[in-house]
Design a protein around this motif. Structure first.
Motif, PDB file in Angstrom:
ATOM      1  N   ILE A  69     -20.901  36.533   1.128  1.00  0.00           N
ATOM      2  CA  ILE A  69     -22.030  35.818   0.523  1.00  0.00           C
ATOM      3  C   ILE A  69     -21.843  35.760  -0.989  1.00  0.00           C
ATOM      4  O   ILE A  69     -22.036  34.716  -1.621  1.00  0.00           O
ATOM      5  CB  ILE A  69     -23.364  36.486   0.900  1.00  0.00           C
ATOM      6  N   HIS A  72     -19.106  33.297  -1.782  1.00  0.00           N
ATOM      7  CA  HIS A  72     -19.599  31.915  -1.656  1.00  0.00           C
ATOM      8  C   HIS A  72     -20.407  31.520  -2.889  1.00  0.00           C
ATOM      9  O   HIS A  72     -20.247  30.420  -3.434  1.00  0.00           O
ATOM     10  CB  HIS A  72     -20.455  31.756  -0.408  1.00  0.00           C
ATOM     11  N   TYR A  73     -21.282  32.398  -3.323  1.00  0.00           N
ATOM     12  CA  TYR A  73     -22.128  32.131  -4.478  1.00  0.00           C
ATOM     13  C   TYR A  73     -21.278  31.979  -5.739  1.00  0.00           C
ATOM     14  O   TYR A  73     -21.461  31.041  -6.527  1.00  0.00           O
ATOM     15  CB  TYR A  73     -23.149  33.262  -4.637  1.00  0.00           C
ATOM     16  N   THR A  77     -20.652  28.497  -7.929  1.00  0.00           N
ATOM     17  CA  THR A  77     -20.942  28.457  -9.365  1.00  0.00           C
ATOM     18  C   THR A  77     -19.701  28.043 -10.150  1.00  0.00           C
ATOM     19  O   THR A  77     -19.779  27.208 -11.058  1.00  0.00           O
ATOM     20  CB  THR A  77     -21.459  29.828  -9.845  1.00  0.00           C
ATOM     21  N   ILE A 102     -23.765  34.179 -13.382  1.00  0.00           N
ATOM     22  CA  ILE A 102     -24.564  34.814 -12.319  1.00  0.00           C
ATOM     23  C   ILE A 102     -24.971  36.243 -12.695  1.00  0.00           C
ATOM     24  O   ILE A 102     -25.330  37.040 -11.841  1.00  0.00           O
ATOM     25  CB  ILE A 102     -23.869  34.757 -10.938  1.00  0.00           C
TER      26      ILE A 102
END
Length: 117
Positions: A69, A72-73, A77, A102
């Motif tokens: 996850i 992926h984030y 970005t 992030i």
């Protein structure tokens, strides 16, 4: 067999097939549990060398599920940063900027050092 029952069975078969496909995709994205376990335990030992910390299966599963996850984030970005620069290839600088964006700027220096090796 009546028409309604046949439709129900066909629909159930489709749902089952879709679930199996999703499961395969999910398994393909999983990081190897042994590597995740080693990374977690090594970091815990580094943070608390005098304490023997154990990690239960549920928490290892949570780490294993969280890592993709996060990837992926981070990649989404970095992709946005790349597109803003009107490029199609993500480079290391895009990833470094994404890490800052992030809210993990404390990792940029460590990552730069490992990339310079």
């Amino acid at each position: 067999m009546n028409h309604a029952r046949l439709e129900y069975l066909n629909e159930k078969s489709k749902v089952s097939s879709e679930m199996e496909t999703k499961k395969v995709v999910s398994e393909m994205e999983e990081l190897p549990k042994t590597i995740v376990c080693r990374v977690v335990k090594d970091k815990l030992n580094e943070c608390s060398p005098d304490t023997d910390i154990t990690v239960n299966k549920d928490s290892l599963l949570a780490f294993s599920e969280s890592a993709p996850i996060f990837i992926h984030y981070l990649s989404a970005t970095a992709n946005d940063i790349c597109k803003e620069s009107k490029r199609q290839t993500i480079n290391a600088d895009d990833v470094l900027k994404a890490i800052e964006e992030i809210d993990f700027p404390e990792f940029v220096g460590l990552l730069k050092a490992s990339l310079d090796v």
